[in-house]
Enzyme design. Structure first.
Site, PDB file in Angstrom:
ATOM      1  N   HIS A 247       0.845  -1.198   0.000  1.00 49.85           N
ATOM      2  CA  HIS A 247       0.000   0.000   0.000  1.00 49.85           C
ATOM      3  C   HIS A 247       0.874   1.239   0.000  1.00 49.85           C
ATOM      4  CE1 HIS A 247      -3.177   2.826   1.052  1.00 49.85           C
ATOM      5  NE2 HIS A 247      -4.009   1.891   0.617  1.00 49.85           N
ATOM      6  N   GLU A 300      -7.948  -4.658  -0.723  1.00 45.82           N
ATOM      7  CA  GLU A 300      -8.538  -5.356  -1.868  1.00 45.82           C
ATOM      8  C   GLU A 300      -8.625  -6.862  -1.648  1.00 45.82           C
ATOM      9  OE1 GLU A 300      -9.611  -3.453  -4.228  1.00 45.82           O
ATOM     10  OE2 GLU A 300      -8.325  -1.706  -4.428  1.00 45.82           O
TER      11      GLU A 300
HETATM   12  N1  COA Z   1       3.860  -8.131  -4.626  1.00 49.82           N
HETATM   13  C1  COA Z   1       5.191  -8.206  -4.821  1.00 49.82           C
HETATM   14  N2  COA Z   1       6.031  -7.156  -4.736  1.00 49.82           N
HETATM   15  C2  COA Z   1       5.501  -5.973  -4.448  1.00 49.82           C
HETATM   16  C3  COA Z   1       4.116  -5.817  -4.216  1.00 49.82           C
HETATM   17  C4  COA Z   1       3.294  -6.954  -4.316  1.00 49.82           C
HETATM   18  N3  COA Z   1       1.988  -6.880  -4.120  1.00 49.82           N
HETATM   19  N4  COA Z   1       3.869  -4.526  -3.948  1.00 49.82           N
HETATM   20  C5  COA Z   1       5.036  -3.884  -4.004  1.00 49.82           C
HETATM   21  N5  COA Z   1       6.029  -4.760  -4.319  1.00 49.82           N
HETATM   22  C6  COA Z   1       7.442  -4.447  -4.455  1.00 49.82           C
HETATM   23  C7  COA Z   1       7.709  -3.795  -5.803  1.00 49.82           C
HETATM   24  O1  COA Z   1       7.986  -4.736  -6.803  1.00 49.82           O
HETATM   25  C8  COA Z   1       8.862  -2.896  -5.496  1.00 49.82           C
HETATM   26  O2  COA Z   1      10.043  -3.669  -5.530  1.00 49.82           O
HETATM   27  P1  COA Z   1      11.410  -3.054  -6.144  1.00 49.82           P
HETATM   28  O3  COA Z   1      11.751  -1.917  -5.211  1.00 49.82           O
HETATM   29  O4  COA Z   1      12.360  -4.206  -6.057  1.00 49.82           O
HETATM   30  O5  COA Z   1      11.077  -2.595  -7.519  1.00 49.82           O
HETATM   31  C9  COA Z   1       8.641  -2.464  -4.043  1.00 49.82           C
HETATM   32  O6  COA Z   1       7.812  -3.475  -3.477  1.00 49.82           O
HETATM   33  C10 COA Z   1       7.941  -1.125  -3.933  1.00 49.82           C
HETATM   34  O7  COA Z   1       6.857  -1.074  -4.875  1.00 49.82           O
HETATM   35  P2  COA Z   1       6.045   0.242  -5.207  1.00 49.82           P
HETATM   36  O8  COA Z   1       5.208   0.029  -6.404  1.00 49.82           O
HETATM   37  O9  COA Z   1       6.989   1.411  -5.241  1.00 49.82           O
HETATM   38  O10 COA Z   1       5.177   0.370  -3.904  1.00 49.82           O
HETATM   39  P3  COA Z   1       3.969   1.340  -3.676  1.00 49.82           P
HETATM   40  O11 COA Z   1       3.816   1.392  -2.217  1.00 49.82           O
HETATM   41  O12 COA Z   1       4.114   2.602  -4.403  1.00 49.82           O
HETATM   42  O13 COA Z   1       2.746   0.554  -4.378  1.00 49.82           O
HETATM   43  C11 COA Z   1       0.811  -0.763  -4.675  1.00 49.82           C
HETATM   44  C12 COA Z   1       1.555   0.240  -3.763  1.00 49.82           C
HETATM   45  C13 COA Z   1      -0.515  -1.091  -4.004  1.00 49.82           C
HETATM   46  C14 COA Z   1       0.553  -0.142  -6.044  1.00 49.82           C
HETATM   47  C15 COA Z   1       1.673  -2.053  -4.818  1.00 49.82           C
HETATM   48  O14 COA Z   1       1.976  -2.553  -3.541  1.00 49.82           O
HETATM   49  C16 COA Z   1       0.983  -3.089  -5.702  1.00 49.82           C
HETATM   50  O15 COA Z   1       1.136  -3.036  -6.921  1.00 49.82           O
HETATM   51  N6  COA Z   1       0.246  -4.075  -5.090  1.00 49.82           N
HETATM   52  C17 COA Z   1      -0.432  -5.095  -5.857  1.00 49.82           C
HETATM   53  C18 COA Z   1      -1.730  -4.565  -6.461  1.00 49.82           C
HETATM   54  C19 COA Z   1      -2.792  -4.280  -5.422  1.00 49.82           C
HETATM   55  O16 COA Z   1      -2.974  -5.005  -4.461  1.00 49.82           O
HETATM   56  N7  COA Z   1      -3.505  -3.177  -5.628  1.00 49.82           N
HETATM   57  C20 COA Z   1      -4.549  -2.744  -4.730  1.00 49.82           C
HETATM   58  C21 COA Z   1      -4.105  -1.529  -3.974  1.00 49.82           C
HETATM   59  S1  COA Z   1      -5.217  -1.093  -2.666  1.00 49.82           S
END
Ligand code: COA
Length: 361
Positions: A247, A300
């Site tokens: 998140h 979610e």
């Molecule tokens: N599974 C595996 N790895 C994950 C992950 C997940 N669900 N969520 C984040 N990561 C990893 C990324 O690959 C990234 O790794 P890296 O630094 O080696 O590239 C790191 O964690 C940070 O990711 P980032 O996208 O910058 O984190 P964020 O906090 O900005 O993103 C989300 C938040 C929700 C977009 C992200 O966690 C995600 O894509 N989750 C899956 C989709 C989801 O559940 N969406 C509903 C959101 S309520």
């Protein structure tokens, strides 16, 4: 000019009194009240009153009779189009010309009607051509009951509880994309129908609001392999993300996930066991691979199970999310109206230097 931040991440664009996601403490408070104190004690429509009016004795009104023009069964599209039509059909006043009381009344009428539009669109998607009579819908005691009656003609208590809990948990969450869209449109002085329909448009994209649709098929896939640990390893080795984890805001557990998990258990979700096994495997492996980046279960993941208990098909998930957000959007539209300040950020020009027409003709 200040530094450019892609996605405006970390930029404070508004000050709000509506909701406070407590990043470290893993709680979400609406007007200072922990949502765990609301779920099961107040129905969604009263939480709408808390968010919009800062008053738990206030509530979203009952829907009035209304004839949509032509619903297609595509709920987000139907909802966006019909919500925009209220501007003309109800002759809504512009936000910069009407009183706060009038805006509040418009938001209440539209919010109640938006739920009805989703219910009727879902009914069409299910293959029905008839509308449930309003006398039957009016027998519902809560907004969730009315929604189910208008959709299916019956309101199973388990489904009512599932939808009510889901709507309360996802009713408001600060300046997300759809709420920002609503505030931007409200800041121009447009009417409440225009502001709310813009929010629905922003929510229809898969990056905001649609993730529960991916969780159910993922759980089916994991169940078929029978080995969540292996599935998690294979998925992460392939560079993919596990849906329902991580998140932007919470570094601790997402409090909404905790409540929804409990609800899924209590309501006997058929996928709860595989979901808990996958969660355990995913949390352990994500922690092992990313010890510096807390990646916990988000809203979610268990939303998908709770909506499934209510018989909500994955394709309807974004519209269900829109129903819950009518509270947060309405509260933010009113808050924005009170600031009276038009949004007008800047763009830094990075295109071609001045050149002659001859250079391009
Ligand atoms: N599974 C595996 N790895 C994950 C992950 C997940 N669900 N969520 C984040 N990561 C990893 C990324 O690959 C990234 O790794 P890296 O630094 O080696 O590239 C790191 O964690 C940070 O990711 P980032 O996208 O910058 O984190 P964020 O906090 O900005 O993103 C989300 C938040 C929700 C977009 C992200 O966690 C995600 O894509 N989750 C899956 C989709 C989801 O559940 N969406 C509903 C959101 S309520």
């Amino acid at each position: 000019m200040s530094a450019f931040k892609p996605g405006l991440e970390g930029i404070v664009a508004v000050e709000t009194e509506i909701a406070e996601p407590d990043r470290e403490g893993g709680t979400l408070r609406y007007r200072g009240i922990d949502i765990e104190d609301l779920v099961g004690h107040y129905p969604y429509e009263r939480v709408w009153g808390l968010l919009v009016d800062n008053d738990l004795d206030s509530a979203m009104p009952d829907p009035e009779p209304y004839d949509p023009v032509q619903l297609t069964g595509n709920a987000p599209s139907d909802l966006q189009a019909e919500t925009a039509r209220f501007s003309a059909v109800w002759k809504l006043g512009k936000l910069n010309e009407i009183s706060d009381e009038q805006a509040r009344e418009d938001l209440g009428r539209i919010s109640a009607q938006m739920m009805g539009i989703v219910a009727r669109s879902a009914r069409i998607a299910d293959g029905h051509r008839d509308d449930i009579p309003m006398e039957v819908v009016a027998q519902g005691k809560t907004a969730a009951e009315k929604f189910l009656l208008q959709w299916r003609g019956e309101a199973d208590p388990k489904a009512v509880k599932a939808i009510d809990t889901y709507w309360i948990c996802t009713g408001e969450h600060g300046l997300n994309a759809s709420t920002f869209a609503a505030r931007i449109v409200a800041s121009t002085g447009a009417d409440c129908g225009a502001a709310l329909s813009s929010a629905v448009g922003a929510l229809s994209g898969p990056l905001h609001g649609g993730a529960p649709a991916y969780v159910k098929p993922m759980l089916q896939e994991v169940e078929a392999t029978g080995d969540p640990e292996q599935w998690v390893n294979d998925t992460l080795d392939a560079g993919k993300r596990i849906m329902g984890f991580g998140h932007r805001i919470y570094r601790a557990e997402d409090p909404r996930s905790r409540i929804l998990k409990e609800t899924a258990r209590e309501l006997g979700s058929p996928q709860i066991q595989i979901a808990e096994r996958l969660e355990e495997a995913a949390l352990a492996e994500l922690e092992r691979r990313k010890p510096d980046r807390p990646l916990k279960t988000n809203v979610e993941y268990y939303s998908a199970l709770v909506l499934d208990v209510a018989g909500v098909p994955p394709r309807l998930a974004p519209a269900m999310f829109a129903c819950s957000r009518v509270a947060g959007w309405s509260a933010h539209i009113l808050e924005q109206k009170r600031t009276g300040r038009l949004f007008r950020p800047s763009a830094r020009y990075v295109g071609p230097a001045p050149r002659s027409l001859a250079a391009v003709s």
